[in-house]
Design an enzyme around this catalytic site. Structure first.
Site, mmCIF file in Angstrom:
data_model
loop_
_atom_site.group_PDB
_atom_site.id
_atom_site.type_symbol
_atom_site.label_atom_id
_atom_site.label_comp_id
_atom_site.label_asym_id
_atom_site.label_seq_id
_atom_site.Cartn_x
_atom_site.Cartn_y
_atom_site.Cartn_z
ATOM 1 N N PHE A 146 -9.030 4.075 -3.620
ATOM 2 C CA PHE A 146 -8.725 2.842 -2.892
ATOM 3 C C PHE A 146 -8.409 1.731 -3.881
ATOM 4 C CE2 PHE A 146 -10.143 -1.178 -0.852
ATOM 5 C CZ PHE A 146 -9.228 -1.198 0.196
ATOM 6 N N GLY A 147 -7.258 1.091 -3.692
ATOM 7 C CA GLY A 147 -6.859 -0.037 -4.529
ATOM 8 C C GLY A 147 -6.858 -1.320 -3.728
ATOM 9 N N TYR A 148 -7.379 -2.404 -4.320
ATOM 10 C CA TYR A 148 -7.456 -3.669 -3.594
ATOM 11 C C TYR A 148 -6.865 -4.848 -4.364
ATOM 12 C CZ TYR A 148 -11.703 -3.934 -6.458
ATOM 13 O OH TYR A 148 -12.595 -3.913 -7.508
ATOM 14 N N SER A 170 -5.357 -5.105 -8.762
ATOM 15 C CA SER A 170 -4.402 -4.625 -9.764
ATOM 16 C C SER A 170 -4.078 -3.144 -9.604
ATOM 17 C CB SER A 170 -4.912 -4.903 -11.183
ATOM 18 O OG SER A 170 -6.106 -4.198 -11.433
ATOM 19 N N GLU A 217 -11.075 1.397 -15.666
ATOM 20 C CA GLU A 217 -11.917 0.597 -14.783
ATOM 21 C C GLU A 217 -13.385 0.543 -15.208
ATOM 22 O OE1 GLU A 217 -10.780 -1.195 -12.096
ATOM 23 O OE2 GLU A 217 -8.787 -0.636 -12.816
#
Length: 201
Positions: A32-34, A36, A109
Site C-alpha cells: 500500500f502506497g500513500y 512517495s 523504507e
C-alpha cells in the site's frame, strides 16, 4: 548520526524476517502506497489499484533528520498514523520477484526500523487485498503530533535533506494525489498555508 543512533531505531533485519514470516511467501505480494510510494515506487509491480484503508490516515507528522531535513533542522514526511481512513494505491508484485523486491523496498523504507510494518486490508474496486503498509505509532519518537501552523511554515521554509526539501516533498505528494483523483483536505490546507506565505506558487 548513524542509523543505529537515531531515536527509535530498531533492527531492520529482524523486522524484515518477521514481515516475511507473516507474508509466508505464498502468492503475490501487495504493497500500500500513500505518499512517495505513489509518485516514486522504485519497485517492480504488475498491477496497481485505487485502494482505501480504514483505521489509519496520512499525516505530515513524521520527523525527518536525513531525507527531508537534518539533525539540526529536522523536516517532515508523511506517515500512516492511527485513526480515520486513507486513500492511496495498492501495488501487486509477482511472487517470483516479490522477495527480492521486498528486500529492496525494506532498504528504502526501513533502514532504521522506525515504522511498524502492518498487513492492512485494502478496499479496491476489485475486492479486498491484504497489503503491506508502513505505519507509524503515535508513541514513536519520530511522531511529532499535530504541528502548529507557525512551526509548519518555518519547516517548509528551511528544512532540506538528502532527497530535497520538505516543501518540495509536500508539493510533489499533493500534485501526485490530485493526478490520481485523490483529494486530501489536510494536504491542501498545508499547501494553501505555504502559498499564503509565498513559499509555493
Amino acid at each position: 548520526m548513524t542509523h543505529a543512533a537515531l531515536p527509535g531505531a530498531r533492527d531492520p533485519h529482524a523486522l524484515l524476517a518477521q514481515a516475511r514470516r507473516t507474508w509466508g511467501g505464498h502468492g503475490d505480494l501487495w504493497v500500500f502506497g500513500y505518499a512517495s510510494l505513489i509518485w516514486r515506487p522504485e519497485f517492480e509491480f504488475v498491477e496497481e489499484r485505487a485502494a482505501t484503508v480504514y483505521g489509519f490516515h496520512r499525516a505530515l507528522e513524521m520527523r525527518s533528520r536525513v531525507n527531508r531535513g537534518t539533525p539540526e533542522r529536522p523536516g517532515l514526511v508523511f506517515a500512516l498514523v492511527p485513526g480515520g481512513s486513507c486513500r492511496g494505491k495498492a501495488y501487486r508484485i509477482e511472487q517470483r520477484i516479490a522477495d527480492a523486491e521486498l528486500e529492496k523496498l525494506w532498504r528504502r523504507e526501513m533502514p532504521t526500523g522506525i515504522y511498524d510494518a502492518k498487513w492492512l486490508p485494502c478496499r479496491t474496486p476489485l475486492g479486498r487485498v491484504p497489503a503491506l503498509a508502513f505505519t507509524l505509532s503515535r508513541h514513536s519518537p519520530a511522531h511529532t503530533g499535530c504541528v502548529p501552523d507557525e512551526q509548519m511554515v518555518e519547516i517548509l521554509r528551511h528544512a532540506s535533506g538528502r532527497y530535497g526539501s520538505t516543501l518540495a516533498y509536500l508539493l510533489d505528494t499533493a500534485t501526485c494525489l490530485r493526478s490520481h483523483g485523490i483529494v486530501d483536505r489536510d494536504i491542501e490546507r498545508i499547501v494553501e498555508l505555504a502559498r499564503r506565505h509565498a513559499l509555493a506558487p
